[in-house]
Design an enzyme around this catalytic site. Structure first.
Site, PDB file in Angstrom:
ATOM      1  N   ARG A 265       0.836  -1.197   0.000  1.00 35.04           N
ATOM      2  CA  ARG A 265       0.000   0.000   0.000  1.00 35.04           C
ATOM      3  C   ARG A 265       0.874   1.252   0.000  1.00 35.04           C
ATOM      4  O   ARG A 265       1.860   1.322   0.719  1.00 35.04           O
ATOM      5  CB  ARG A 265      -0.900   0.015   1.241  1.00 35.04           C
ATOM      6  CG  ARG A 265      -1.821  -1.181   1.293  1.00 35.04           C
ATOM      7  CD  ARG A 265      -2.775  -1.141   2.467  1.00 35.04           C
ATOM      8  NE  ARG A 265      -3.578  -2.374   2.486  1.00 35.04           N
ATOM      9  CZ  ARG A 265      -4.505  -2.647   3.388  1.00 35.04           C
ATOM     10  NH1 ARG A 265      -4.760  -1.782   4.347  1.00 35.04           N
ATOM     11  NH2 ARG A 265      -5.172  -3.773   3.324  1.00 35.04           N
ATOM     12  N   ARG A 280       2.484   1.009  10.408  1.00 36.02           N
ATOM     13  CA  ARG A 280       1.925   1.338   9.095  1.00 36.02           C
ATOM     14  C   ARG A 280       3.033   1.257   8.054  1.00 36.02           C
ATOM     15  O   ARG A 280       3.913   2.100   8.004  1.00 36.02           O
ATOM     16  CB  ARG A 280       1.299   2.729   9.119  1.00 36.02           C
ATOM     17  CG  ARG A 280       0.482   3.078   7.887  1.00 36.02           C
ATOM     18  CD  ARG A 280      -0.168   4.442   7.986  1.00 36.02           C
ATOM     19  NE  ARG A 280      -1.176   4.501   9.031  1.00 36.02           N
ATOM     20  CZ  ARG A 280      -2.428   4.048   8.897  1.00 36.02           C
ATOM     21  NH1 ARG A 280      -2.806   3.532   7.747  1.00 36.02           N
ATOM     22  NH2 ARG A 280      -3.278   4.130   9.885  1.00 36.02           N
ATOM     23  N   GLU A 352      -5.961  -0.906  15.866  1.00 32.95           N
ATOM     24  CA  GLU A 352      -6.537  -1.847  14.911  1.00 32.95           C
ATOM     25  C   GLU A 352      -5.569  -2.962  14.498  1.00 32.95           C
ATOM     26  O   GLU A 352      -4.417  -2.720  14.173  1.00 32.95           O
ATOM     27  CB  GLU A 352      -6.987  -1.079  13.661  1.00 32.95           C
ATOM     28  CG  GLU A 352      -7.691  -1.955  12.649  1.00 32.95           C
ATOM     29  CD  GLU A 352      -8.134  -1.179  11.410  1.00 32.95           C
ATOM     30  OE1 GLU A 352      -8.423   0.029  11.539  1.00 32.95           O
ATOM     31  OE2 GLU A 352      -8.171  -1.776  10.326  1.00 32.95           O
ATOM     32  N   SER A 355      -9.905  -6.081  10.510  1.00 30.74           N
ATOM     33  CA  SER A 355     -11.141  -5.438  10.105  1.00 30.74           C
ATOM     34  C   SER A 355     -11.933  -6.480   9.327  1.00 30.74           C
ATOM     35  O   SER A 355     -11.413  -7.085   8.406  1.00 30.74           O
ATOM     36  CB  SER A 355     -10.830  -4.234   9.224  1.00 30.74           C
ATOM     37  OG  SER A 355     -12.013  -3.541   8.907  1.00 30.74           O
TER      38      SER A 355
END
Length: 431
Positions: A265, A280, A352, A355
């Site tokens: 990503r 991240r 998190e 999900s």
RNA sequence: GGAGGGGUGACCGAGCGGCCGAAGGUGCGGCACUGGAAAUGCCGUGCACGGGUAAUCCCUGUGCCGCGGGUUCGAAUCCCGCCCCCUCCGCCA
């Protein structure tokens, strides 16, 4: 992708339902275009019917040796008009399609209202956050001090937001993957797959990544732009697109698939956010769960999928909570979704780690997967679901932080030890 | 990358430019036969989008034979481009 019929028949209800997610304006535009489309379609089809009838007659007359030159000339003109109208119709169709793929899914009736993650609702907690007799350190400090996490050299080799794991750090990453896959396949009924990490643009469109999230994707450069390949941002893409265009038998549903892949990503627009450590990253490992279900099954399957992801954390004895996303935060394609957040002692908060979403028929229609009802009747769109089970790097983070000891070493969760060659403790590593 | 072959319905497999949504077979569903089953026989068996409609039933129109164009009054059938699969050669983890 929503059903155009729904937009045609109940635009007001849709505009209201999408108030929190945006898209009301799109609905209005599509409704207008749709009317235009049907008007033109009728024109074209009437002309085609005329042509078919006449051509049939010409053929018969010719065989009888009659003169058909006049009719032929007339049909030549009709053919021209059909061609022109077809071009116009195609333009309208394309315009509708372009708008349609931008409309987000409608939240399920059970989804709590709200506009941002601040309105998400905590559903349950599991495990008690451990109190440390010393100030708990963040994972990047622990990992770098032990020599198992190397962010500096990763930046040298690639750029920031990449990581290198050394020795037992890399081993733990691999152990986690194996552990998660074994749990899902042996105890939770998932079938393991190994899938492409590069996929074509059509697959990205069908899985809702394009056009909206183009700037988040890494892609290849090809001489022919239409042949660009994209690095998957999640295995969900490859797993969901697998059955695209197929009609599955109801008896074979639900399908439960799992796959381990790296995920890529760009994380555009997140500069300065979560910059510390490996929370991240541009590249991270994930064990993904995907289900294809009937409409009657999908919401139960969502609950059990969340439970499957939770089970990983329970086995590892990591405290977590489950949060239901509100209407405004539920995600572009999702009708309903939960986040699982793991406890981070150093941050003193939950972050998190998974999900899970039900894309419902919105996903099934977009990727074009249907099922043939066992009781007979017309095929209907499947519901598609996906969830992380779990993000591997973030699980490693959670272990480093929750299992850290006063001397700077880290205990290995007992459930993971068989997968880590019996390793019980992460101690300082050097070559 | 080079040479050749091929892509038709759930599957196999036919298909003179009009009579082909598409023969035949298999599979599947129903019925008959049977104590039950097998075998056999009969019937049925696509999807999408419009219109008639309140209706996913029914009637009707259009489109779909890998995808996209073209020729023609008319294309599964002729022409062009692309994609995919198979075989052989080259290269290669």
């Amino acid at each position: 992708m929503l059903d155009v019929k729904l937009i045609r028949e109940r635009p007001a209800a849709l505009e209201k339902a999408l108030a929190d997610k945006g898209g009301a304006e799109l609905i209005r535009q599509i409704a207008t275009r749709d009317e235009e489309r049907r008007r033109r379609l009728r024109e074209v089809e009437e002309l085609k019917a005329l042509r078919n009838r006449t051509s049939e007659a010409i053929g018969q007359a010719k065989r009888r040796g009659g003169d058909v030159s006049g009719e032929q000339a007339r049909m030549r003109d009709v053919g021209e008009r059909i061609k022109a109208l077809t071009d116009e119709l195609k333009a309208v169709d394309d315009a509708i399609q372009t708008l349609l793929v931008q409309v987000p899914n409608v939240p399920h009736a059970s989804v709590p209202p709200g506009r941002s993650d601040a309105d998400n609702v905590e559903v349950r907690r599991w495990g008690a956050p451990k109190e440390f007799p010393f100030p708990p350190r963040p994972h990047e400090e622990i990992g770098e001090a032990l020599g198992v996490l190397d962010l500096d050299r990763a930046a040298r080799v690639a750029k920031s937001r990449f990581a290198v794991l050394w020795g037992p750090g890399a081993r733990l990453e691999r152990a986690l993957i194996q552990f998660m896959l074994d749990l899902h396949t042996r105890e939770r009924g998932y079938t393991e797959l190994w899938v492409p990490h590069l996929v074509n643009g059509e697959t990205m469109l069908k899985t809702g990544q394009l056009p909206k999230f183009e700037e988040q994707l890494f892609k290849t450069v090809e001489a022919d732009e239409n042949r660009t390949l994209y690095l998957i941002p999640t295995a969900e893409v490859s797993l969901t697109a697998l059955h695209s265009g197929e009609t599955l038998l109801e008896a074979t549903l639900p399908r439960r698939y799992t796959a381990f892949t790296p995920c890529y990503r760009r994380e555009a627009g997140t500069y300065g956010k979560d910059m510390k450590g490996m929370y991240r990253q541009h590249q991270f490992d994930k064990v993904e769960l995907v289900k294809i279900a009937t409409p009657a099954q999908s919401y139960d399957e969502l609950e059990s999928m969340v439970a499957d992801a939770e089970e990983v954390l329970r086995r590892l004895d990591l405290p977590y909570r489950v949060v239901e996303r509100c209407a405004g935060d539920v995600g572009f394609s999702a009708a309903k979704g939960y986040d699982i957040e793991v406890w981070r002692p150093a941050l003193r908060k939950y972050t998190e780690i998974s999900s899970c979403s039900n894309y419902a028929d919105f996903g099934g229609r977009r990727v074009d997967i249907r099922y043939r009802p066992a009781a007979g009747g017309k095929p209907d769109y499947c519901h598609t679901l996906n969830g992380s089970g779990l993000a591997v790097g973030r699980t490693l983070i959670a272990i480093l932080e929750n299992y850290q000891l006063a001397d700077g070493t880290v205990a290995i969760p007992p459930a993971l030890r068989p997968y880590a060659g019996g390793l019980e403790r992460l101690t300082a590593f050097s070559v």
